[in-house]
Design an enzyme around this catalytic site. Structure first.
Site, short mmCIF file in Angstrom:
data_model
loop_
_atom_site.label_atom_id
_atom_site.label_comp_id
_atom_site.label_asym_id
_atom_site.label_seq_id
_atom_site.Cartn_x
_atom_site.Cartn_y
_atom_site.Cartn_z
N GLU A 1 16.28 11.07 5.29
CA GLU A 1 17.64 10.53 4.78
C GLU A 1 17.97 10.74 3.55
OE1 GLU A 1 15.43 8.70 6.20
OE2 GLU A 1 15.95 6.50 5.20
N ASN A 2 17.36 11.38 2.62
CA ASN A 2 17.98 11.48 1.16
C ASN A 2 19.44 11.67 1.08
OD1 ASN A 2 15.05 12.06 0.65
ND2 ASN A 2 15.66 14.00 1.64
N GLU B 1 19.52 10.80 10.88
CA GLU B 1 19.62 10.92 9.36
C GLU B 1 20.82 10.86 8.86
OE1 GLU B 1 16.67 10.73 8.34
OE2 GLU B 1 15.75 11.27 10.28
N1 ARG Z 1 13.26 7.65 6.91
C1 ARG Z 1 12.69 8.80 7.75
C2 ARG Z 1 13.39 8.65 8.88
O1 ARG Z 1 13.18 7.84 9.75
C3 ARG Z 1 11.25 8.91 8.01
C4 ARG Z 1 10.37 8.93 6.74
C5 ARG Z 1 9.06 8.88 7.10
N2 ARG Z 1 8.30 8.81 6.13
C6 ARG Z 1 7.10 8.26 6.15
N3 ARG Z 1 6.38 8.01 4.76
N4 ARG Z 1 6.20 8.07 6.97
O2 ARG Z 1 14.36 9.19 9.14
ZN ZN Z 2 15.05 6.72 10.07
#
Ligand code: ARG
Ligand code: ZN
Length: 870
Positions: free
Chosen positions: A264-265, A298
């Site tokens: 989700e940057n 996201e």
């Molecule tokens: N934040 C991301 C999401 O759920 C997933 C990132 C996964 N990163 C990781 N280091 N395992 O949308």
């Molecule tokens: Zn997430």
């Protein structure tokens, strides 16, 4: 060096905060130069050392306020740059070098199929440059990207493009400014040759947002489903949560090499292309549905994650549990509501429940970890979402909305804790969540047993609930949880009766608060023998052991007004049959079960997709979770025989429905058409269960004449498992020829191969790993091969050859990509209930893996936990 355990209770706010960062990248695939300018402000008056984290960086220089620091002013180690005697306010300029091409871990900045891409969550930013890489340090970022114009015509980063132009030597640059403060894990850049599609969305306040989706050349026609999903999600978030998008542009990029599903940057979401690209020829219906919700996921993070983030990684569920809850609700509203809810529960039972039963069992907000990467789990994500859902069930829709409004208002722009979220729930509703909060800290799935007793004389109906919270590896002592029980009571005609409790009429449906080890709820004015319906819509993430008589259970299958409960009780009936058959090593299916299936098949009031859902038996994984002793081969055999028996008894009915659900209509992904195909294909799989010639012929016909992947791939899998080896080889070879050059098609082929029930399966899979098309550095290839083998071919995986094969692959992955290795090692870490001989082999293989040089911390943490549990 072994990593240490870190504890949530040791959390300390950062000593130094950052207001602004500017980054400059001279991009090159094997040698990228990074220059940063970081403005620090002391926030802890006593602090003297300013710590910047690092991982795999080549240091060049550091200066403070424009002056080069000397070796006496800082301490440089492998993982830290510590600036000594740091003043109250200063700026640092750091220069370092990185090698994206050598970065096969896909964390930080990496090079993949011609593109440079980043993944910074959780701790990838420190693999790009020296930085206080922790989520509670939020700063404004300005980013300049420079690179060769021919190799990297597209240059993207977070926020708005504020400048761009040509440079010497065929290079060009782009400068971005993100006006929102963010933690470093939300930083992203992408550089490469990418095609794109564009569209726009007008927000509720009338602002026009430019939407762009970027992909590898040649794939643009597979991006339209994602774009439509994005616009739906943006609208839904406005309508459901009052959340409007906050920038003028929103970019999404699809890449082929990616560890997770997506990221989700801020304003630059990056997706694993396997969770994003779709067309009828290469994607199945389930992928279309998955894309819709993950695109939502996201996007929803923009508010629950980006604008408000976690103060430490222990609080990960603050953003993930909540965002999964949001995407699941979105899924329920844009897809078939009940089928969707059931799908999410099935996922929980297949992914999360095994975690609770494993040596790695943890609460949704863990108290300690060695490697945060090991905590991107079904527990933190999916069970976290169930915890949010329970709060909503307890305080009601209106209060829940008030509470989320309050949360956004109070904490916008901050890094906060789960407690802060719950405090908003409490404040907005007036409800006391003190006891409820145990769900955040206690691991394990409660087992709730229910019984009902009708008192003919007093005309009361007593429902008795007990909860058992078994010890988990990390927590021996457990307390009763606060469990919301959404329920109703049916009279013998199947009508819901008024619920009168302590003289108060609660209507036809209510939510009981079950908070002790044992509670009796006595309902009044119950004039005939009733049946209860509990845990409607799966109102709590528990295991429900319903002690009703089978007769009452079959009654509920027919009459329960709650579609989830109808499905769930039928699952329980199947599970009872399966467990008994496993115990007796003989399968017997009672006539009422067959009759229940028969009625479902012909019931005109049930949608096709719900029928398909109802006709699906619990998976082998779910059966395992319910067994005291696990023999994978017997579980497999019994489940297959169960299916065969159904197939024999209901051949005619299945044939009719198979025929009725045939259609020549052009492929579309409406809920109705998806439902039709899924019922059609489940009937086909039952029909073929015994390998009977006529049915196999139908599957062959479907395989060779389908105009869409859903029908073709279903037929392929059926043929591979039921048509005999010769036919299996023919269709697999044909499928390979058709799709070897399409990533998604090739991955499906890998998965189909990995599920084969053949003696030399590991030789076959080892051979496939040598194919030119197969790449061990590509997470999708590895997961589709090894993950499918371990997860969906337990019969063959849980053997000496299977364990050896996985261990060999893990040894290779340990250096290539520890995160992917860590995801796979789980399949060997929960062996306490396995057969003795299997346990022994696993122990041997785990020790072999444990002893290799430079074992990655994530693997180490899991193996050590598993070995400790012996
Ligand atoms: N934040 C991301 C999401 O759920 C997933 C990132 C996964 N990163 C990781 N280091 N395992 O949308
Ligand atoms: Zn997430």
């Amino acid at each position: 060096m072994a990593k240490e355990v870190i504890y949530r209770k040791d959390y300390k706010a950062p000593d130094f905060l950052v207001d602004n960062v500017s980054l400059e990248f001279d991009l090159h695939e094997s040698k990228t130069l990074v220059k940063s300018r970081i403005e620090f402000k002391k926030s802890n008056a006593d602090a003297t050392d300013c710590v910047l984290y690092a991982d795999d960086l080549i240091f060049i220089s550091v200066s403070m306020n424009g002056e080069l620091l000397s070796i006496d002013d800082y301490i440089l180690s492998e993982n830290e740059l510590v600036v000594k005697n740091a003043p109250d306010e200063f700026f640092l300029e750091v220069e370092n070098e990185i090698n994206p091409k050598a970065n096969t871990s896909l964390s930080g900045l990496y090079y993949s199929s011609g593109n440079l891409t980043t993944q910074c969550e959780a701790q990838g930013f420190r693999r790009i440059t020296y930085y206080p890489d922790r989520p509670d340090v939020m700063a404004k970022f300005e980013v300049t990207l420079r690179g060769n114009k021919e190799n990297y015509p597209i240059l993207l980063s977070n926020g708005n493009l504020i400048d761009s132009g040509n440079l010497e030597d065929g290079r060009h640059f782009a400068k971005y400014e993100d006006p929102f403060k963010k933690p470093s894990y939300l930083f992203a850049l992408v550089a490469g040759k990418l095609d794109h599609i564009e569209d726009s969305f007008t927000t509720m306040s009338g602002k026009k947002v430019a939407l762009k989706i970027f992909c590898n050349p040649g794939n643009v026609n597979k991006c339209y489903h994602a774009m439509a999903s994005l616009k739906k999600a943006m609208k839904w978030d406005e309508e459901t949560y009052g959340r409007e998008y906050d920038l003028d542009i929103f970019n999404v990029v699809f890449v082929d090499d990616f560890n997770a599903g997506a990221m989700e940057n801020k304003s630059l979401n990056i997706f694993n292309s396997s969770c994003a690209l779709a067309d009828p020829i290469t994607a199945v219906d389930a992928e279309y549905q998955f894309i819709e919700t993950i695109i939502g996921h996201e996007y929803f993070h923009n508010w629950t994650g980006d604008r408000i983030t976690c103060r430490s990684w222990f609080e990960l569920t603050l953003k993930e549990g909540l965002t999964v809850f949001r995407h699941e609700s979105f899924g329920e509203s844009v897809q078939d509501r009940d089928v969707n809810r059931i799908g999410d529960v099935v996922k929980l039972r297949n992914i999360q429940l095994p975690e609770d039963l494993s040596p790695m069992a943890h609460s949704i907000r863990p108290d300690s970890f060695v490697e945060i990467e090991n905590f991107y789990t079904g527990t933190v994500y999916e069970k976290g979402a169930e915890v949010i859902r329970m709060m909503k069930t307890i305080i009601g829709d209106e209060n829940f909305r008030k509470a989320t409004d309050l949360y956004f208002e109070k904490f916008d722009g901050q890094a906060v804790a789960c407690d802060d979220f719950v405090s908003c729930m409490a404040e907005a509703s007036g409800f006391d969540f003190t006891h409820f909060k145990l769900w955040y800290s206690q691991a394990g799935t409660p087992i709730v047993t229910s019984t009902g007793e009708w008192d003919k004389i007093n005309r009361t109906y007593k429902i008795t609930l007990t909860q058992e919270n078994k010890p988990t590896n990390n927590q021996k002592e457990k307390l009763p949880l606060f469990i919301p029980v959404k329920m109703g009571i049916l009279n013998h005609e199947g009508q819901e009766i008024d619920l009168i409790l302590n003289g108060k009429n609660l209507g036809k449906e209510t939510v009981l608060h079950f908070t002790e080890e044992k509670t009796e709820f006595v309902f009044e004015e119950v004039h005939s023998q009733p049946v209860y319906s509990l845990f409607r819509d799966f109102s709590a993430p528990i295991i429900h052991k319903n002690k009703l008589e089978d007769e009452d259970k079959y009654f509920l299958v027919k009459h329960d007004t709650n579609p989830f409960c109808r499905w769930d009780i039928l699952q329980q009936l199947s599970m009872d049959i399966l467990l008994k058959s496993i115990h007796d090593e003989m399968v017997e299916v009672p006539e009422n079960f067959i009759e229940a299936f028969r009625i479902i098949l012909s019931d005109e009031n049930i949608s096709n997709s719900m029928k398909a859902t109802l006709l699906t038996l619990p998976s082998e994984k779910e059966i395992e979770s319910n067994c005291e002793f696990i023999d994978h081969q017997i579980i497999h055999k019994v489940r297959q025989e169960f299916i065969s028996l159904i197939s024999i008894k209901l051949h005619e009915e299945m044939m009719d429905v198979f025929g009725e659900t045939y259609s020549k209509k052009e492929y579309d992904v409406s809920a109705e058409e998806i439902g039709r195909r899924s019922l059609h294909n489940i009937c086909l799989s039952y029909l073929c269960a015994n390998g009977e010639k006529g049915s196999i012929h139908l599957a062959e016909h479907q395989y060779f004449h389908a105009d869409n992947m859903t029908d073709q791939y279903s037929a392929l899998n059926i043929l591979v498992s039921k048509a005999g080896e010769r036919t299996a080889e023919i269709v697999l070879d044909n499928f390979y020829d058709l799709y070897k050059d399409d990533i998604s098609g090739f991955n499906k082929w890998l998965s189909a191969q990995a599920r084969r029930d053949i003696d030399n399966i590991t030789d076959k899979l080892r051979e496939i790993m040598q194919y030119e098309k197969f790449s061990i550095t590509n997470p999708n290839n590895v997961r589709r091969l090894m993950g499918s083998f371990a997860m969906f071919n337990a019969n063959r995986f849980h053997t000496e050859e299977g364990y050896k094969f996985l261990t060999d692959v893990l040894i290779s992955l340990n250096t290539i990509n520890p995160n992917i290795a860590s995801g796979l090692v789980d399949h060997m870490c929960s062996f306490s209930k396995f057969k003795e001989e299997n346990k022994e082999i696993i122990l041997r293989e785990l020790k072999r893996l444990r002893s290799i040089d430079k074992l990655a911390p994530n693997l180490q943490e899991k193996i050590d936990n598993a070995l400790k549990a012996v």
